[in-house]
Motif scaffolding. Structure first.
Motif, PDB file in Angstrom:
ATOM      1  N   LEU A  10      -1.948   4.510  -5.892  1.00  0.00           N
ATOM      2  CA  LEU A  10      -3.121   3.650  -5.841  1.00  0.00           C
ATOM      3  C   LEU A  10      -4.374   4.327  -6.393  1.00  0.00           C
ATOM      4  O   LEU A  10      -5.341   3.650  -6.737  1.00  0.00           O
TER       5      LEU A  10
ATOM      6  N   ARG B 195       0.864  -1.192   0.000  1.00  0.00           N
ATOM      7  CA  ARG B 195       0.000   0.000   0.000  1.00  0.00           C
ATOM      8  C   ARG B 195       0.895   1.235   0.000  1.00  0.00           C
ATOM      9  O   ARG B 195       0.949   1.972   0.982  1.00  0.00           O
TER      10      ARG B 195
ATOM     11  N   ASN C 235       0.203   9.425  -4.615  1.00  0.00           N
ATOM     12  CA  ASN C 235      -0.479   8.194  -4.230  1.00  0.00           C
ATOM     13  C   ASN C 235      -0.735   7.369  -5.486  1.00  0.00           C
ATOM     14  O   ASN C 235      -1.690   7.625  -6.219  1.00  0.00           O
TER      15      ASN C 235
END
Length: 120
Positions: free
Chosen positions: A43, A15, A41
């Motif tokens: 993701l 993550r 980020n």
């Protein structure tokens, strides 16, 4: 002191979350830095505006003082319109690897042999 504008990894296993920092080039990747300049980020989807958040004005100040952005940060700056796009050339990117070339050669030989037997 050589200053780089680079990514510093945070987040847990599988993550990732990165901070965009100005750091001494001799410091470890996730170690001491001089100033936090934004976040990244990976993701989030590519179209999301929260994927890359940068303080472009502070980054420009650091670059004026001699800081060198890494390749990834340079691409972020180009997409934000804060830096001119550089022409990149990687002629080997599209070429297949060694094993794939060997497989292609073997397949071509096999096809040529099969064509010879059918034409006779």
């Amino acid at each position: 002191m050589a200053v780089k504008i680079r990514l510093s990894r945070g987040g847990s296993k599988k993550r990732p979350h990165y901070s965009i920092v100005a750091a001494d080039a001799r410091m470890p990747r996730d170690g001491r830095f001089l100033e936090k300049l934004g976040t990244y980020n990976p993701l989030l989807p590519k179209g999301d505006e929260r994927r890359v958040i940068m303080d472009v004005d502070r980054i420009k100040v650091w670059i004026e003082h001699g800081a060198v952005p890494t390749e990834r940060i340079q691409r972020f700056l180009e997409s934000a319109g804060a830096a001119e796009k550089k022409e990149r050339n990687n002629p080997n990117k599209g070429t297949p690897g060694k094993a794939a070339q060997e497989r292609a050669a073997a397949k071509a030989e096999k096809a040529a042999a099969a064509e010879e037997t059918t034409s006779e």
